[in-house]
Design an enzyme around this catalytic site. Structure first.
Site, short mmCIF file in Angstrom:
data_model
loop_
_atom_site.label_atom_id
_atom_site.label_comp_id
_atom_site.label_asym_id
_atom_site.label_seq_id
_atom_site.Cartn_x
_atom_site.Cartn_y
_atom_site.Cartn_z
CB SER A 47 -0.81 -0.31 0.79
OG SER A 47 -1.74 -1.06 1.18
CB THR A 48 3.22 2.71 2.35
OG1 THR A 48 3.27 2.46 3.40
CG2 THR A 48 1.09 3.32 2.45
#
Length: 406
Positions: free
Chosen positions: A29-30
């Protein structure tokens, strides 16, 4: 009739599935997860071995990992997900493998779009727990529930993060982004910038505004003295660099309106616009009385809080940015491109001016650089010649088909 254990592992797999490719979708996600958690990425890529165990040969397994560091809350910007959906829609995918449903999507619209494509093309979906056929009611029900749980999980994660953030905000310990002229040490302390030139430039803006009273006058004064203003760049290019730029109305306004220069920690200065516009994510400034949190004397100040309030009131009385979001209205006058003409030098919208009685003589004028940088107007052109050229081009474009029908 189902093929009897074609792969020796999953009776849902037909020879037609094995005749197509197996796609392994990998996402984190990041960017922080990509850096700090390489094991998670390797666990997802290990699903390629599961595909071979299910019967696909290694050369017929494709790994899509172009969405590393991207959130699954939307398909926007996720080229890997779009590639996967495209391969499924073309009938090239026999099975899609992901570590869990949240890796593919955390949005029900995107999740069900993929399920519909898989159902239409007879593509299987597999995760760490099993193999599912979206065309079977029970499997689709289970996959749908997993998608709903994934979206709900993202909502709960956001709530917990927002709650933790607000606790820090209420205590004044939240590390918000500091404006140019303030710097944060590793231990959390905030000091004025160590470069005296930076401090003097910031202080000069407040000094000139206090004596001159308007942003255009401050801009003209700084331009005449050839003063450059410091800007800390956070985005590309030049991310993380301190640049010296020509003063503009925008950066002067941002300095005068930032309460951090008055030593205050403020949260909730802006909110999403709720005016029914086509841009629901547009941020607008809120009145000071509606700010969520104000903690004074948190940072070293360039001006006092009283001076900040006086500057804010003066800006309000000056009407600065009162028409910030105004569109190019046609208004009155015979000019054909009023509100539409764009300057060929700077790319800004041009205004219209008239001379003579009954608005006989019109002209298009670009004042953008003069108003923002204090520079001379960059373009002035008579409207009659431009309007004739535009009208001629228009009628020439429609003449072969439409005009002949009249």
């Amino acid at each position: 009739m189902l093929a009897t254990d074609v792969s020796g592992k999953a009776p849902k797999i037909f020879p037609s599935h094995l005749g197509r490719l197996a796609y392994v979708y990998v996402r984190q996600s990041t960017a922080g997860q990509v850096r700090r958690n390489p094991e998670g990425r390797e666990n997802q890529k290990a699903l390629a071995q599961r595909a071979t165990a299910l019967g696909w040969s290694a050369e017929r397994v494709r790994v899509i990992d172009s969405d590393l560091g991207l959130s699954g809350k939307s398909a926007d910007g996720r080229e890997g997900f779009r590639e996967l959906a495209g391969e499924v829609s073309l009938g090239n995918a026999g099975i899609v493998l992901c570590y869990e449903a949240s890796r593919l999507a955390r949005n029900n619209a995107d999740w069900y779009t993929l399920l519909d494509l898989c159902t239409l093309r007879g593509t299987l979906i597999a995760d760490a727990d099993g193999v599912y056929d979206p065309s079977h009611y029970n499997d689709r029900l289970l996959l749908g529930l997993r998608g709903m749980m994934s979206e709900a999980e993202l909502h709960l994660l956001r709530l917990r993060m927002d709650a933790g953030k607000m606790r820090q905000v209420e205590k004044g310990t939240y590390r918000q982004i500091l404006p140019t002229g303030l710097t944060r040490l590793a231990d959390g302390r905030v000091l004025k910038h160590p470069d005296e030139r930076v401090r003097c430039a910031i202080g000069l803006v407040f000094e000139r505004f206090g004596s001159l009273g308007t942003i255009p006058k401050v801009l003209k004064s700084l331009r005449e003295d050839e003063v450059l203003l410091p800007r800390w760049r956070r985005g590309e290019p030049h991310a993380g660099e301190l640049l010296w730029v020509r003063p503009t109305t925008a950066n002067i306004y941002s300095i005068l309106r930032n309460p951090a220069y008055a030593g205050a920690f403020v949260y909730g200065r802006r909110s999403k616009a709720r005016d029914g516009s086509a841009r629901p994510d547009r941020m607008v400034e809120k009145p000071m009385e509606e700010w969520s949190v104000v903690h004074k004397d948190m940072y070293p100040a360039y001006i006092s809080w009283e001076e900040y309030l006086a500057n804010t009131e003066r800006l309000r009385q000056n009407g600065h940015r009162a028409s910030e979001y105004r569109l190019g209205a046609p208004r009155e006058g015979p000019a054909l491109l009023c509100g539409l003409a764009v300057c060929g030098c700077c790319g800004r919208r041009m205004g219209t001016t008239y001379s003579g009685g009954a608005k006989k003589h019109g002209a298009y004028l670009c004042n953008a650089l003069r108003s923002t940088h204090g520079a001379p107007s960059c373009l002035y052109v008579a409207a009659c010649g431009v309007d004739e050229a535009v009208a001629g081009a228009f009628f020439e474009a429609v003449r072969p088909s439409e005009i002949s029908l009249l």
